[in-house]
Enzyme design. Structure first.
Site, PDB file in Angstrom:
ATOM      1  N   HIS A 159     -10.552   6.959   2.179  1.00  0.00           N
ATOM      2  CA  HIS A 159      -9.390   6.765   1.437  1.00  0.00           C
ATOM      3  C   HIS A 159      -9.318   5.785   0.284  1.00  0.00           C
ATOM      4  CE1 HIS A 159      -9.544   3.504   4.415  1.00  0.00           C
ATOM      5  NE2 HIS A 159      -8.656   2.806   3.823  1.00  0.00           N
ATOM      6  N   ASP A 179      -4.691  -0.743  -1.763  1.00  0.00           N
ATOM      7  CA  ASP A 179      -5.838  -0.770  -1.117  1.00  0.00           C
ATOM      8  C   ASP A 179      -6.787   0.186  -2.178  1.00  0.00           C
ATOM      9  OD1 ASP A 179      -7.026  -1.079   1.537  1.00  0.00           O
ATOM     10  OD2 ASP A 179      -6.907   1.105   2.025  1.00  0.00           O
ATOM     11  N   CYS A 195      -2.143  -2.877   7.632  1.00  0.00           N
ATOM     12  CA  CYS A 195      -1.983  -3.660   6.466  1.00  0.00           C
ATOM     13  C   CYS A 195      -0.571  -4.338   6.410  1.00  0.00           C
ATOM     14  CB  CYS A 195      -2.064  -3.033   5.067  1.00  0.00           C
ATOM     15  SG  CYS A 195      -3.850  -2.144   5.056  1.00  0.00           S
ATOM     16  N   ASP A 212       1.098  -1.209   0.087  1.00  0.00           N
ATOM     17  CA  ASP A 212       0.098  -0.083  -0.016  1.00  0.00           C
ATOM     18  C   ASP A 212       0.676   1.236  -0.115  1.00  0.00           C
ATOM     19  OD1 ASP A 212      -1.812  -2.063   0.203  1.00  0.00           O
ATOM     20  OD2 ASP A 212      -2.799  -1.201   2.060  1.00  0.00           O
ATOM     21  N   LYS A 229      -7.030  -4.766  -3.230  1.00  0.00           N
ATOM     22  CA  LYS A 229      -7.829  -5.502  -2.190  1.00  0.00           C
ATOM     23  C   LYS A 229      -8.667  -4.280  -1.445  1.00  0.00           C
ATOM     24  CE  LYS A 229      -4.219  -4.268   1.251  1.00  0.00           C
ATOM     25  NZ  LYS A 229      -4.992  -3.206   2.021  1.00  0.00           N
ATOM     26  N   HIS A 235     -10.692   0.873  -2.528  1.00  0.00           N
ATOM     27  CA  HIS A 235     -12.184   0.660  -2.083  1.00  0.00           C
ATOM     28  C   HIS A 235     -13.038   1.446  -2.921  1.00  0.00           C
ATOM     29  CE1 HIS A 235     -10.548  -0.605   1.943  1.00  0.00           C
ATOM     30  NE2 HIS A 235      -9.854   0.605   2.241  1.00  0.00           N
TER      31      HIS A 235
HETATM   32  C1  VGL Z   1      -4.587   0.697   5.624  1.00  0.00           C
HETATM   33  C2  VGL Z   1      -6.095   1.271   6.994  1.00  0.00           C
HETATM   34  C3  VGL Z   1      -7.416   1.547   6.209  1.00  0.00           C
HETATM   35  C4  VGL Z   1      -3.241   0.305   5.479  1.00  0.00           C
HETATM   36  C5  VGL Z   1      -5.605   0.552   4.645  1.00  0.00           C
HETATM   37  O1  VGL Z   1      -2.716   0.252   4.299  1.00  0.00           O
HETATM   38  O2  VGL Z   1      -2.532   0.078   6.490  1.00  0.00           O
HETATM   39  N1  VGL Z   1      -4.750   1.281   7.098  1.00  0.00           N
HETATM   40  N2  VGL Z   1      -7.003   0.940   4.982  1.00  0.00           N
HETATM   41 ZN    ZN Z   2      -8.472   0.942   3.612  1.00  0.00          ZN
END
Ligand code: VGL
Ligand code: ZN
Length: 207
Positions: free
Chosen positions: A83, A48, A153, A8, A108, A50
């Site tokens: 995010h 990430d 993550c 990420d 993901k 979403h």
């Molecule tokens: C993450 C919080 C929400 C991460 C992703 O990449 O650590 N943290 N989504």
């Molecule tokens: Zn996230």
């Protein structure tokens, strides 16, 4: 067969992003050194990814503010700021990351009703992303992980790697990672170590 898993390293988790990790952008030059080192047979980056209105977003829960605990599908869930929404700048990899030479991108977090910290499976552990089977199929024997955020993550991915890839040496590269909360980072490193993840520095990975 050595693989590098970059977790990420996206605009959203860097300063100026929607869920900035302190000094998140400082992992980029270290990650690039690892990417360009020639030490890895396979490089994977997770993203990430979403949908708008994802259930982990505080904005999807009337009355909830970011960083409060809420519920998602009946389970406690950290309420995050919006995010890494698909196809937005926030979800893009950091522009300085040498992502052009990455072999595979694992997205993901697409299911709106469950969060997915791990690059291997959703938080409820029901749905797999397919990454474990992919790495198994490649015959990976060492998996080095780093990126953002150490206490979410990266930690969940490292622990799942140990559990889902028996026989694979899993190593967390500390100086190529940053976390959201300093206490959370300490606890995450302890937990990773307890679960069998080796804690290393980039110079160990490059040696
Ligand atoms: C993450 C919080 C929400 C991460 C992703 O990449 O650590 N943290 N989504
Ligand atoms: Zn996230």
């Amino acid at each position: 067969m050595k693989a590098l898993l970059l977790i990420d390293i996206q605009n959203g988790f860097c300063p100026g992003g929607n869920l900035p990790v302190p000094d998140g952008d400082q992992v980029v030059p270290v990650a690039n050194t690892l990417i360009d080192s020639g030490k890895y047979d396979l490089i994977v980056a997770s993203q990430d990814w979403h949908p708008a209105g994802h259930g982990s977003f505080a904005s999807a829960h009337p009355g909830k503010k970011p960083f409060e605990i809420g519920t998602l599908s009946g389970k406690p869930q950290m309420m995050w700021p919006d995010h890494c929404v698909q196809n937005t700048k926030d979800a893009e990899f950091h522009p300085g990351l040498h992502v052009g030479v990455v072999d595979f991108i694992q997205q993901k977090g697409q299911n709106p009703s469950v969060d997915s910290y791990s690059a291997f499976r959703d938080n409820d552990q029901a749905a797999l992303t397919g990454l474990a089977a992919f790495l198994r199929g490649k015959g990976v024997s060492t998996l080095d992980l780093c990126g953002l955020a150490t206490d979410y993550c990266v930690k969940f991915s490292a622990i799942d790697a140990v559990e889902m890839l028996p026989g694979v040496a899993v190593r967390f590269i500390e100086d190529a990672s940053r976390g959201i909360d300093p206490n959370g980072v300490r606890a995450a490193i302890d937990e990773m170590r307890t679960r069998g993840v080796a804690i290393i520095r980039s110079r160990d990975a490059l040696a």
